[in-house]
Write a protein that holds these residues in place. Structure first.
Motif, PDB file in Angstrom:
ATOM      1  N   GLN A 572      89.518  41.020  -9.955  1.00 13.62           N
ATOM      2  CA  GLN A 572      89.271  40.956  -8.511  1.00 13.62           C
ATOM      3  C   GLN A 572      90.432  41.564  -7.720  1.00 13.62           C
ATOM      4  N   GLY A 573      90.598  42.879  -7.885  1.00 11.45           N
ATOM      5  CA  GLY A 573      91.583  43.609  -7.096  1.00 11.45           C
ATOM      6  C   GLY A 573      92.962  42.999  -7.149  1.00 11.45           C
ATOM      7  N   ARG A 574      93.594  42.905  -5.997  1.00 10.16           N
ATOM      8  CA  ARG A 574      94.961  42.391  -5.942  1.00 10.16           C
ATOM      9  C   ARG A 574      95.038  40.896  -6.209  1.00 10.16           C
ATOM     10  N   ARG A 575      93.943  40.195  -5.962  1.00 15.39           N
ATOM     11  CA  ARG A 575      94.001  38.743  -6.087  1.00 15.39           C
ATOM     12  C   ARG A 575      94.130  38.315  -7.544  1.00 15.39           C
ATOM     13  N   TYR A 576      93.261  38.843  -8.412  1.00 13.84           N
ATOM     14  CA  TYR A 576      93.300  38.496  -9.844  1.00 13.84           C
ATOM     15  C   TYR A 576      93.123  39.783 -10.647  1.00 13.84           C
ATOM     16  N   PRO A 577      94.156  40.615 -10.740  1.00 11.74           N
ATOM     17  CA  PRO A 577      93.996  41.953 -11.327  1.00 11.74           C
ATOM     18  C   PRO A 577      94.100  41.999 -12.853  1.00 11.74           C
ATOM     19  N   PHE A 578      94.539  40.905 -13.489  1.00 10.59           N
ATOM     20  CA  PHE A 578      94.756  40.928 -14.935  1.00 10.59           C
ATOM     21  C   PHE A 578      93.616  40.228 -15.665  1.00 10.59           C
ATOM     22  N   ARG A 579      93.472  40.610 -16.941  1.00 10.47           N
ATOM     23  CA  ARG A 579      92.484  39.968 -17.801  1.00 10.47           C
ATOM     24  C   ARG A 579      93.219  39.194 -18.892  1.00 10.47           C
ATOM     25  N   LEU A 580      92.930  37.899 -18.984  1.00 12.21           N
ATOM     26  CA  LEU A 580      93.638  36.997 -19.891  1.00 12.21           C
ATOM     27  C   LEU A 580      92.846  36.786 -21.177  1.00 12.21           C
ATOM     28  N   ASN A 581      93.491  37.061 -22.287  1.00 12.17           N
ATOM     29  CA  ASN A 581      92.942  36.832 -23.625  1.00 12.17           C
ATOM     30  C   ASN A 581      93.734  35.689 -24.250  1.00 12.17           C
ATOM     31  N   THR A 582      93.056  34.671 -24.755  1.00 13.78           N
ATOM     32  CA  THR A 582      93.752  33.559 -25.403  1.00 13.78           C
ATOM     33  C   THR A 582      93.433  33.553 -26.894  1.00 13.78           C
ATOM     34  N   GLY A 583      94.332  32.980 -27.682  1.00 20.32           N
ATOM     35  CA  GLY A 583      94.099  32.932 -29.125  1.00 20.32           C
ATOM     36  C   GLY A 583      95.168  32.140 -29.830  1.00 20.32           C
ATOM     37  N   ARG A 584      95.252  32.350 -31.136  1.00 22.94           N
ATOM     38  CA  ARG A 584      96.152  31.569 -31.989  1.00 22.94           C
ATOM     39  C   ARG A 584      97.351  32.399 -32.415  1.00 22.94           C
ATOM     40  N   ILE A 585      98.392  31.696 -32.851  1.00 17.40           N
ATOM     41  CA  ILE A 585      99.513  32.359 -33.498  1.00 17.40           C
ATOM     42  C   ILE A 585      99.549  31.948 -34.970  1.00 17.40           C
ATOM     43  N   ARG A 586     100.425  32.577 -35.688  1.00 15.92           N
ATOM     44  CA  ARG A 586     100.405  32.498 -37.145  1.00 15.92           C
ATOM     45  C   ARG A 586     100.606  31.089 -37.705  1.00 15.92           C
ATOM     46  N   ASP A 587     101.582  30.366 -37.181  1.00 17.72           N
ATOM     47  CA  ASP A 587     102.039  29.149 -37.846  1.00 17.72           C
ATOM     48  C   ASP A 587     101.649  27.858 -37.139  1.00 17.72           C
ATOM     49  N   GLN A 588     100.843  27.942 -36.088  1.00 16.98           N
ATOM     50  CA  GLN A 588     100.435  26.717 -35.394  1.00 16.98           C
ATOM     51  C   GLN A 588      98.921  26.557 -35.450  1.00 16.98           C
ATOM     52  N   TRP A 589      98.486  25.341 -35.155  1.00 17.48           N
ATOM     53  CA  TRP A 589      97.067  25.001 -35.283  1.00 17.48           C
ATOM     54  C   TRP A 589      96.623  24.223 -34.056  1.00 17.48           C
ATOM     55  N   HIS A 590      95.587  24.697 -33.423  1.00 17.78           N
ATOM     56  CA  HIS A 590      94.973  24.033 -32.275  1.00 17.78           C
ATOM     57  C   HIS A 590      96.022  23.519 -31.295  1.00 17.78           C
ATOM     58  N   THR A 591      96.044  22.210 -30.995  1.00 21.02           N
ATOM     59  CA  THR A 591      97.012  21.712 -30.016  1.00 21.02           C
ATOM     60  C   THR A 591      98.223  21.077 -30.689  1.00 21.02           C
ATOM     61  N   MET A 592      98.509  21.485 -31.914  1.00 16.56           N
ATOM     62  CA  MET A 592      99.753  21.177 -32.632  1.00 16.56           C
ATOM     63  C   MET A 592      99.959  19.694 -32.920  1.00 16.56           C
ATOM     64  N   THR A 593      98.903  18.885 -32.878  1.00 16.46           N
ATOM     65  CA  THR A 593      99.068  17.474 -33.207  1.00 16.46           C
ATOM     66  C   THR A 593      99.648  17.310 -34.597  1.00 16.46           C
ATOM     67  N   ARG A 594      99.279  18.205 -35.525  1.00 17.47           N
ATOM     68  CA  ARG A 594      99.812  18.137 -36.882  1.00 17.47           C
ATOM     69  C   ARG A 594     100.937  19.138 -37.098  1.00 17.47           C
TER      70      ARG A 594
END
Length: 881
Positions: A572-594
């Motif tokens: 959305q132009g200047r207001r929200y110009p970036f696109r956010l991609n979310t994902g995982r990293i190598r050594d962590q799992w979900h919300t890191m409870t474990r």
């Protein structure tokens, strides 16, 4: 018997859907020695860094040991009587639609089965969904549209037999490392080609023959172009297509599609299509980059169309292959754990199926339509439609899109129950009733992996305190609700037998999921059950599906779908110009409870970050190690900037793992919009529109401590170390009294302090000492603090002269940031070995240090370190290498 002489127990890893076998040996002190099971068909002895560190995630720290009601400990009778009465009361007063369960792929199949039976068959509601809705729901929907049922056609052995493997939206090297190593091994032995289709460069691209860096959300356009080229190139299989409907409509949609929206050059697209067309044995692996989309189901069907059109499905080395993100996402799908499914792949809205299951269970009531899927389930909790909600082994206050609204909904719900192993999660803190559940090494049952292999998970440790198995808790609640006979289970083997017998009904309807051959399994045979792939029936045992062209639609044919590229919401132009991609990293799992409990798993990437392209960083004035503030209509987050060309201009990548417990300002799903695929109900997690700006605090800090810290800073991120904890800090207000701030941070009011300050430069360095040992240290500066973090992280609890320098003395080792988490090998250790040992390749490094020789996910990082070495550059200049 415990310790070194104790017999090893075969079990299954509790992380991703690869389903690796593990061998467990109790150490006699509440811990476990863990190694890969060389006889398990999924991993053949290999484990990734997370699996190898499983033994470090056990223990009583943070465990929920007794039921709690309104924050006060109680006993099971009081807690479950309350749960039973409130759920029955809600149904009696407001109808079955007023109650809901939200489950998890961390549950075993037996747990899932009892939950599904209780909710759908006895409470009479289909409001039972799972965090697999966030993971694989689009694949389920795509499979059902194409095949008539949710069937994974292929097997892991196809990875060794394929001549071309295409990864679509899957960073397999980090998210399923053991499978990625199987692919690399067959690449080396057979010359298999590897193509990666992903908007960003990932570790999976390291040894790929081709990386197609398409625009986010444009996968359908690419595979439509492939279908067109297959048609025009004469690559369609006319015989196979006699068993497939919809070719004409699919082609019409494909011809109307414009591959230019992918952002790829025509030469790139042509090269890919040509490679796919001329290679007979093709496996297309897809995962969250496909599924987590507002057009995820269409993306799945675009891939399936190409395999169906060419008959490249169900044969050795051929087929579409969905890899699941959780250890038992498949088991949950098998028992009907999603709101729109019935047990054993039967159809909730099919009267014959529904009646058969109801009669089998002796159930008083069965819903005749789909219940509320995850996003709508929590919206119903927030607006008062849902009166009672039971959440099991998941953390939706962090992991759901619009996470702040989900937190508010959980809090607003009249009655919320949470079953988990800890009370220290963002979700558990909102519950009215907390129920202590058994953890991974204490649980007994089965799981199903991505290629339909059922494996046993076996208990090797006793549940601590009053913790109980999930099936036992659910069945006890069912008995207290008045259904004693239906929930009179005494052991998981009884549940498995019932599930297997029920699957015989699925088989009688001509469906795929049938394990009725195990319906009479004895308790001993269940205990000894080896890994085996379903189906397991009189007529069929394991193997692949669909090579014979027989499918599960009423006419026995597959269906190709006309699919069109529907890009995600536009920036959305200047207001929200970036696109956010979310994902995982190598050594962590979900919300890191474990995983957050294992120090070595935090060594590689210890802090939340946002990957941003150098061009965008320059525009925003963001420097390396600076902080970014991201915002969307739903929330804000502050993260460390990681400037890299791995992402495209205008794109950002942020990992999902950090929570209110570990980095409250980095809870990234609070920004993600709850936009969902209209077919599957799966949320879009790969293309949220956001704004980004430089966040400029008054001070930055780095802290280490032997004890947990209590940060009060505007930004903080804390991680476990071998000697305690480390934290990154930043604040908007000037730090006028560093010593007072340090004592508050570390809760060490009486400790001796060593302090070094430079008021002109705004620098402060403090060490708090007791009995001659460094207990904690704080380093602050007006810019990101430049110290040797990994060296400092090892100091708490030992005497260390010169700690305020922030760097080791010349005679002390500094391993640097962890590169290989499997063997805890740091970057500086590798660089030193390269420079002093003349190491020339990743294999040389592995031979010298073991780094990269286990799961292999760090091999791209090692290759990057090799590329830096000065003598390599010199050799390349004079042509000697």
């Amino acid at each position: 018997m415990t310790g070194a002489g104790c017999k090893e127990t075969r079990s299954t890893c509790p992380y991703c859907g690869t389903g690796c076998g593990v061998l467990l040996r109790p150490d006699g002190m509440g811990g476990l020695a863990v190694r890969g099971d060389p006889n398990h068909p999924a991993n053949r002895g290999r484990l990734c860094s997370k699996g190898l560190a499983l033994g470090e995630t056990l223990g009583l720290e943070g465990r929920l040991l007794a039921p709690q009601v309104n924050g006060c400990e109680t006993d099971w009778d009081i807690a479950l009587d309350l749960v039973a009465s409130r759920f029955r009361q809600a149904v009696d007063r407001h109808g079955p639609g007023s109650v809901g369960f939200y489950l998890s792929g961390q549950m075993l199949t037996e747990d899932y089965y009892v939950a599904n039976k209780l909710m759908k068959g006895f409470l009479g509601s289909a409001n039972i969904d799972t965090n697999s809705r966030l993971c694989m729901a689009s694949t389920v929907a795509g499979h059902k549209r194409a095949f008539g049922t949710d069937t994974v056609p292929g097997t892991y052995e196809d990875l060794e037999e394929a001549d071309l493997i295409v990864l679509v939206g899957s960073n397999l090297a980090w998210c399923h490392p053991v499978l990625h190593q199987r692919i690399l091994a067959t690449r080396e032995s057979r010359g298999t080609k590897l193509v990666v289709i992903d908007p960003r460069r990932t570790a999976s691209c390291d040894q790929a023959d081709m990386h197609l860096k398409l625009r986010a959300g444009s996968d359908v356009a690419l595979f439509n172009r492939l279908l067109v080229d297959l048609y025009e190139g004469g690559a369609l299989d006319a015989d196979y297509l006699s068993n497939v409907n919809g070719l004409g409509e699919a082609l019409e949609a494909a011809f109307a599609s414009d591959a230019a929206v992918t952002g790829l050059s025509d030469s790139e697209i042509t090269a890919f299509c040509s490679l796919w067309m001329r290679t007979e044995k093709v496996v297309t692996i897809f995962s969250q980059g496909v599924n987590q989309s507002t057009s995820g189901t269409d993306k799945v069907n675009a891939i399936l169309n190409c395999h169906l059109a060419t008959g490249r499905i169900g044969k050795p080395g051929c087929g579409p292959f969905s890899v699941t993100g959780q250890p038992n996402a498949m088991g949950g799908r098998e028992v009907g754990g999603l709101a729109n499914m019935l047990a054993c792949h039967m159809d909730l809205e099919n009267k014959s199926h529904r009646t058969a299951v109801q009669e089998f269970w002796g159930a008083p009531a069965m819903p005749d339509r789909a219940g509320l899927k995850a996003v709508d389930l929590f919206r119903a909790a927030g607006d008062g439609r849902l009166k009672a909600l039971w959440i099991i082994h998941t953390n939706p206050a962090v992991s759901m899109p619009e996470a702040d609204a989900v937190s508010a909904a959980i809090k607003a719900c009249d009655f919320t129950v949470v079953s988990d192993i800890t009370a220290a999660t963002d979700t558990a803190r909102l519950a009215d009733v907390l129920l202590p559940a058994a953890a991974w090494a204490e649980k007994d049952g089965t799981v199903t992996n991505s290629d339909r292999t059922i494996s046993r998970q076996r208990a090797v440790l006793p549940p601590p305190g009053q913790a109980r198995a999930d099936w036992d808790i659910l069945a006890d609640a069912g008995r207290r609700m008045g259904w004693g006979e239906a929930f009179g289970y005494q052991a998981p083997a009884e549940i498995f037998r019932e599930h297997a017998a029920l699957s015989g009904l699925s088989g009688s309807f001509g469906l795929d999921f049938d394990i009725s051959g195990l319906a009479a399994i004895s308790g001993q045979d269940y205990d000894d059950l080896p890994p085996q792939r379903w189906p397991v029936s009189r007529s069929r045992l394991g193997g692949r599906f669909f090579a014979d062209g027989q499918f599960f639609h009423p006419d026995g044919k597959a269906r190709m779908l006309p699919v069109r590229c529907c890009p995600p919401a536009a920036a959305q132009g200047r207001r929200y110009p970036f696109r956010l991609n979310t994902g995982r990293i190598r050594d962590q799992w979900h919300t890191m409870t474990r995983t957050a409990l294992a120090p070595r798993l935090s060594g590689h990437l210890a802090e939340p970050f946002a990957d941003i392209h150098p061009q965008d960083a320059r525009t925003l004035g963001v420097k390396p190690a600076g902080l970014l503030r991201l915002s969307s209509p739903h929330g804000q987050a502050i993260l460390r900037a990681r400037i890299t060309a791995d992402v495209q201009p205008g794109d950002l990548f942020v990992p999902i793992h950090w929570t209110g417990e570990t980095a409250p300002s980095a809870r990234i799903d609070r920004l993600v919009a709850a936009a969902v695929d209209p077919v599957s109900g799966q949320p879009e997690s790969k293309a949220t529109v956001v704004a980004a700006e430089r966040w400029q605090p008054a001070w930055y800090g780095f802290a280490v401590s032997s004890l947990p810290m209590t940060p009060l800073a505007d930004y903080w991120a804390m991680a476990r170390t071998k000697t305690g904890y480390r934290a990154e800090l930043a604040g908007l207000a000037s730090l006028a009294e560093p010593e007072a701030a340090a004592r508050d941070l570390f809760a060490l009011p009486e400790a001796e302090v060593q302090i070094m300050t430079d008021r002109c430069k705004g620098i402060a360095r403090l060490a708090l000492i007791q009995d001659g040992k460094v207990m904690a240290a704080l380093f602050t500066a007006p810019e990101p603090v430049a110290v040797s973090r990994d060296y400092l992280a090892g100091l708490p609890g030992i005497g260390a002269a010169g700690v305020l320098t922030g760097r080791p003395a010349a005679d002390q080792p500094d391993p640097g940031p962890v590169v290989c988490a499997c063997f805890s090998v740091g970057a500086k250790t590798i660089l030193h070995a390269i420079e002093n040992g003349g190491l020339m390749s990743v294999s040389d490094v592995g031979a010298a240090l073991q780094a990269g020789t286990n799961c292999g996910s760090c091999r791209p990082d090692i290759a990057d370190l090799l590329a830096r070495r000065p003598f390599r550059q010199a050799a390349e200049k004079d042509g000697s290498e």
